[in-house]
Design a protein around this motif. Structure first.
Motif, short mmCIF file in Angstrom:
data_model
loop_
_atom_site.label_atom_id
_atom_site.label_comp_id
_atom_site.label_asym_id
_atom_site.label_seq_id
_atom_site.Cartn_x
_atom_site.Cartn_y
_atom_site.Cartn_z
N ASN A 55 -17.56 34.83 51.48
CA ASN A 55 -17.55 33.43 51.88
C ASN A 55 -16.82 33.21 53.21
O ASN A 55 -17.27 32.41 54.04
N TYR A 88 -18.54 31.73 56.56
CA TYR A 88 -17.94 30.58 57.23
C TYR A 88 -17.67 30.88 58.71
O TYR A 88 -18.00 30.10 59.59
N ASP A 102 -18.16 22.74 58.56
CA ASP A 102 -18.09 22.31 57.17
C ASP A 102 -17.93 23.49 56.23
O ASP A 102 -18.50 24.56 56.45
N ILE A 103 -17.17 23.27 55.18
CA ILE A 103 -17.01 24.27 54.14
C ILE A 103 -17.57 23.67 52.86
O ILE A 103 -16.99 22.74 52.30
N LYS A 104 -18.71 24.18 52.41
CA LYS A 104 -19.35 23.71 51.19
C LYS A 104 -19.82 24.92 50.39
O LYS A 104 -20.18 25.95 50.96
N PHE A 105 -19.83 24.76 49.07
CA PHE A 105 -20.24 25.84 48.19
C PHE A 105 -21.36 25.36 47.27
O PHE A 105 -21.44 24.18 46.95
N ASP A 106 -22.21 26.30 46.85
CA ASP A 106 -23.27 25.95 45.91
C ASP A 106 -22.70 25.95 44.49
O ASP A 106 -21.51 26.16 44.28
N GLN A 107 -23.57 25.72 43.51
CA GLN A 107 -23.11 25.62 42.13
C GLN A 107 -22.56 26.94 41.59
O GLN A 107 -21.88 26.95 40.56
N PHE A 159 -20.75 30.34 49.51
CA PHE A 159 -20.76 29.49 50.70
C PHE A 159 -22.18 28.99 50.96
O PHE A 159 -23.14 29.74 50.94
N LYS A 160 -22.28 27.69 51.20
CA LYS A 160 -23.58 27.08 51.46
C LYS A 160 -23.85 27.12 52.96
O LYS A 160 -23.12 26.53 53.74
N PRO A 196 -24.99 26.31 56.47
CA PRO A 196 -25.38 25.09 57.16
C PRO A 196 -26.74 25.26 57.82
O PRO A 196 -27.17 26.38 58.12
#
Length: 102
Positions: free
Chosen positions: A60, A64, A74-79, A83-84, A86
């Motif tokens: 992750n 990032y 942005d720092i976003k994660f999936d379920q 790391f999601k 962008p």
């Protein structure tokens, strides 16, 4: 699987990690070990925000940082906790002007 958290006492676990096959993985492990040796709790807390296992931290953080190269912050994660990636919002589709086969 139990959640793994980096602490100032995680040096042995980090050294025993055997999943570092790529150069960037070894570099991130070295960065984590340096943070442990320097007693940098803030850096370890930052790494802990990227997952619940040593493998998740490495993958992750790498994803990032690759996004940072393109201006994504942005720092976003999936379920599943990964790391999601962008996505670019504006882009052009380039069509080939040649319609016959060569």
């Amino acid at each position: 699987m139990e959640k793994f958290t980096l602490t100032l006492r995680s040096k042995t676990a980090v050294k025993q990690y055997d999943g570092a096959f790529m150069p960037y993985e070894k570099e991130l492990l070295a960065e984590i070990l340096t943070a442990i040796e320097n007693k940098d709790a803030n850096k370890l807390a930052w790494f802990n925000g990227f997952g619940d296992s040593l493998r998740a931290f490495i993958m992750n953080v790498y994803a990032y940082r690759k996004g940072l190269e393109f201006g994504f912050t942005d720092i976003k994660f999936d379920q599943y906790g990964w790391f999601k990636r962008p996505a670019f919002l504006d882009y052009d589709v380039v069509k080939s002007g040649c319609s016959e086969r060569l």
